[in-house]
Design an enzyme around this catalytic site. Structure first.
Site, PDB file in Angstrom:
ATOM      1  N   LYS A   5       0.799  -1.219   0.000  1.00 49.44           N
ATOM      2  CA  LYS A   5       0.000   0.000   0.000  1.00 49.44           C
ATOM      3  C   LYS A   5       0.839   1.279   0.000  1.00 49.44           C
ATOM      4  O   LYS A   5       0.306   2.356  -0.223  1.00 49.44           O
ATOM      5  CB  LYS A   5      -0.980   0.009   1.184  1.00 49.44           C
ATOM      6  CG  LYS A   5      -1.955  -1.124   1.201  1.00 49.44           C
ATOM      7  CD  LYS A   5      -2.845  -1.266  -0.022  1.00 49.44           C
ATOM      8  CE  LYS A   5      -3.612  -0.083  -0.435  1.00 49.44           C
ATOM      9  NZ  LYS A   5      -4.831  -0.445  -1.227  1.00 49.44           N
TER      10      LYS A   5
HETATM   11  N1  PMP Z   1      -3.381  -7.411   1.484  1.00 51.26           N
HETATM   12  C1  PMP Z   1      -3.121  -6.507   2.425  1.00 51.26           C
HETATM   13  C2  PMP Z   1      -2.361  -6.941   3.638  1.00 51.26           C
HETATM   14  C3  PMP Z   1      -3.593  -5.188   2.299  1.00 51.26           C
HETATM   15  O1  PMP Z   1      -3.354  -4.289   3.248  1.00 51.26           O
HETATM   16  C4  PMP Z   1      -4.365  -4.853   1.153  1.00 51.26           C
HETATM   17  C5  PMP Z   1      -4.945  -3.489   1.049  1.00 51.26           C
HETATM   18  N2  PMP Z   1      -6.232  -3.394   1.667  1.00 51.26           N
HETATM   19  C6  PMP Z   1      -4.597  -5.839   0.185  1.00 51.26           C
HETATM   20  C7  PMP Z   1      -4.084  -7.098   0.388  1.00 51.26           C
HETATM   21  C8  PMP Z   1      -5.426  -5.568  -1.043  1.00 51.26           C
HETATM   22  O2  PMP Z   1      -4.823  -4.678  -1.917  1.00 51.26           O
HETATM   23  P1  PMP Z   1      -5.733  -3.717  -2.802  1.00 51.26           P
HETATM   24  O3  PMP Z   1      -6.377  -2.742  -1.873  1.00 51.26           O
HETATM   25  O4  PMP Z   1      -4.764  -3.062  -3.722  1.00 51.26           O
HETATM   26  O5  PMP Z   1      -6.744  -4.543  -3.517  1.00 51.26           O
END
Ligand code: PMP
Length: 469
Positions: free
Chosen positions: A52
């Protein structure tokens, strides 16, 4: 030759420049008889500890350019932790204040990390519909309106989130594999990672790269009923009182060719294997994504190259997915082999897919009294339109003859809740469970792989019965 790569040895002007350029590491031991190559992209090596950071930087730069965030301003975000952390680190380096609203089920480590970066953390209770004033997003929007100079990052609907992955994650994977990548696998939270990276890889390969989402079984993205699950930060939860289910604008489902639905227990099993057999300590959503990547790779040949994103490290979840007490209490696979009997061994006759004897949260006191009869306390669970096994996290409290004494018959049962019944899981060592629940008399909920499958009169009583049989 030291065998050490030169990544990150450059001299950088600020933490922002340390984001990205994460390595791909090949899986060698957990692949069993898989013939395709599987690479994991280690996003925990970003300075804020997760994938992130990329979205946080992209959104921050876009806001500065648009004049929405000015010197001395405040960054506000609703986040399961990692976006907040990325924003807090970058904001600290640029002199902004940060306010992050997190759901209360987020790991204690993530909340501590946010505070360590100077962020102000607001916790919201889980299990609220989107338009509820206590919902994460509603609280963040209220704070943005109240704080002068505040800017709401809004990762779920901010185009700078997927754009950051299209500009960085996608090109990195294409270059690192020399254009040989054939399959890209990622979990879907806001959808930023899969959308931006997937779009880039499809464009670069003239549509050849297959993009596969990894989703918790009950999440709505993959066709589940929206019931809650235990792997943090991926999937789409649907509160039963949600009027209209809206998906984030950061997620473009048309980029995704297929979704693998992964149960929490499978994700956790994969995490434990990866830590022990590959030397990689990863977060829960990495378990979901790698389980999906392995499932995909099993169908592929030796020419195929699968790249899967590991969004963060297991260090933020030592109290959960790597903690045998937490795992055992919910009936998830443990990190270590158990000597002696488990709760599952001694509580006989469990139907692990059964509907729980419980009072739905929409019941009245009169209805709850009927369900209770002359029996002991029952759990009160979040009411759903679809039937199916209750997740332990859906238990809101309990009712018994005592909690309902003198309550008006037409009252909602929610106005007369007692504390949730204690729970233990089928995988918990019996001795540990007996010690943990020693101070408790009365009914106990039995959990299997995160679902509440039975209410028993008491663990000690059940054990004695079993021994005298
Ligand atoms: N895994 C983790 C540990 C995350 O913090 C996030 C973000 N919410 C995600 C997966 C998913 O990523 P995205 O928001 O880009 O779909």
């Amino acid at each position: 030759m030291t065998g050490v790569s030169t990544r990150g040895t450059g001299v950088l002007d600020s933490v922002a420049e340390a984001i990205g350029h994460t390595p791909l590491v090949r899986l060698n031991r957990v692949i069993d008889d898989i013939r395709a190559t599987v690479y994991v992209k280690l996003e925990y090596l970003n300075p804020g500890g997760s994938v992130k950071d990329r979205a946080a930087l992209g959104m921050l730069l876009a806001a500065e350019q648009a004049g929405e965030l000015r010197p001395g301003g405040t960054v506000v975000e609703a986040s399961s932790g990692n976006t907040g952390l990325g924003l807090a680190a970058l904001a600290a380096a640029r002199g902004y204040r940060t306010v992050v609203v997190v759901p209360d089920r987020v790991s204690a480590e993530k909340k501590a990390l946010l505070r360590a970066h100077g962020a102000e953390v607001h916790e919201t209770p889980g299990l609220r519909p989107v338009d509820h004033p206590e919902h994460l997003r509603s609280v963040a929007l209220r704070l943005t309106a109240e704080i002068p100079g505040a800017w709401f990052a809004g990762q779920y609907d901010n185009p700078a989130n997927p754009a950051a992955h299209k500009a960085t994650t996608g090109p990195e994977i294409w270059d690192q594999t020399g254009g040989r990548v054939t399959h890209f696998v990622a979990g879907v939270g806001t959808g930023g990672t899969i959308t931006g990276t997937g779009e880039y890889l499809k464009e670069a390969s003239d549509g050849a790269v297959r993009v596969i989402g990894a989703d918790p079984v009950t999440s709505v993205y993959g066709g589940g009923d929206g019931r809650i699950w235990y792997v943090e930060a991926v999937g789409h939860f649907l509160h039963p009182e949600t009027a209209a289910d809206e998906w984030p604008e950061s997620y473009h489902p048309e980029v995704v060719d297929g979704i693998e639905r992964i149960a929490d227990a499978e994700a956790i099993r994969v995490l434990h294997r990866i830590a022990r057999e590959e030397g990689l300590l990863l977060g829960g959503s990495s378990g979901t994504a790698i389980a999906a990547a392995l499932r995909t790779a099993r169908t592929l040949g030796p020419e195929d190259v699968v790249v899967v994103v590991a969004p963060d490290s297991g260090r933020a979840y030592l109290s959960k997915y790597y903690n045998d007490e937490w795992l055992g209490s919910l009936g998830f696979p443990l990190t270590t082999k158990v000597n002696g009997p488990t709760v599952g061994d001694v509580v006989g006759g469990l139907d692990r897919d059964a509907d729980l004897a419980a009072v739905p949260s929409g019941a009245t006191v009169a209805e709850a009294r009927v369900l209770l009869g002359s029996g002991p306390a029952l759990p009160v669970v979040l009411q759903r339109t679809a039937s199916g096994p209750t997740v332990v996290a859906e238990i809101l409290g309990s009712v018994s003859a005592e909690t309902l004494a003198g309550a008006p018959a037409a009252d909602p049962v929610g106005a007369h809740l007692g504390a949730p019944l204690p729970f233990t899981g089928t995988s918990e060592p019996l001795q540990q469970a007996l010690i943990r629940l020693a101070g408790h008399t009365g009914p106990v909920v039995i959990a299997h792989e995160g679902r509440a499958v039975a209410v028993i009169a008491g663990l000690a009583e059940s054990t004695e019965q079993e021994e005298t049989q």
